[in-house]
Design a protein around this motif. Sequence first.
Motif: not given
Length: 298
Positions: A21-50
């Motif tokens: 349903v979306e125009k995905i142009s970049s490879p999927t970024l696979w991360v662990q929840p703990s890395d998100m909680q600790k702020g270790l993941v660089h997120i861009e303004s066009t990213d879709i987090i699921a």
Amino acid sequence: MRIVTRPDFDGIVCATLLHEVEKISSPTLWVQPSDMQKGLVHIESTDIIANLPYHEGCGLWFDHHVTNQPETPKKGAFRVAPSAARVIYEYYKGRFRNNHEVLIRQTDDIDSANLTLDQTLYPERYPHVLLSMTIIGHDLEEIPYWEHLIRLLGHSPAEKIIMDPKVAVRCRETEKRNIVFKDLLLRHTRLQGHVTVTDFRSIQPPPEGNRFLVYSLFPEASVSVKIRYSDPERSNITVSVGKSILNDTCNVNIGKMLSRFDGGGHAGAGACTFPASESNRRIPEIIKILQENHRMED
């Protein structure tokens, strides 16, 4: 536009839906929840987090974990639901080319551990259950396989996918791994009241296998605790907790409890990661909470 999700069955199905349903142009970024909680993941303004904790820098966010519930509305959708895939499916309803109703129900059952005893004991008889077990979420060398599943799940049922040559190999490996895992589970699990405690810290890397099996092996238990090192250096401990799918007498909201230990999850299952130096204090505390919040059966 990029998808940011976690490498489990729900995360892979989320990515499958978003690609449609979306125009995905970049490879999927696979991360662990703990890395998100600790702020270790660089997120861009066009990213879709699921299927991960919220990050204020993203474009869209979809989740269903009770511990990630936002105080204010976010761009995307949040609902406490059996799976994040269902949240996405309902958000984009009417925009899918293919009918994913069966896939969503299967994802709900797997992510919420809504399985029968037969599915627990004999996952090889149930294509979607076996398929979910072929996903080893901590090994980034598995990324090509996860991406392969995304392509297959978009247009094929699990019954057909498990016959794909690459998937069939993984299914056979999974069945063999489950046999070994059962033996290790019995050797490294002790029953503390109604709590099973599986300690895999003596095994590196930690064994992989049927995460539902412990409930059928210890039917008197209402909740399981699994302890393992989360890194080769053995500097961090991951504790996974899950309510039994066969014994509904645990009164603890697992996700909320584990949020006190820098983790999170669902009401019925979750995990937390912390420094190994804190294990002698935190692990007994987790077990004590579970033991004290047990409902006696009539």
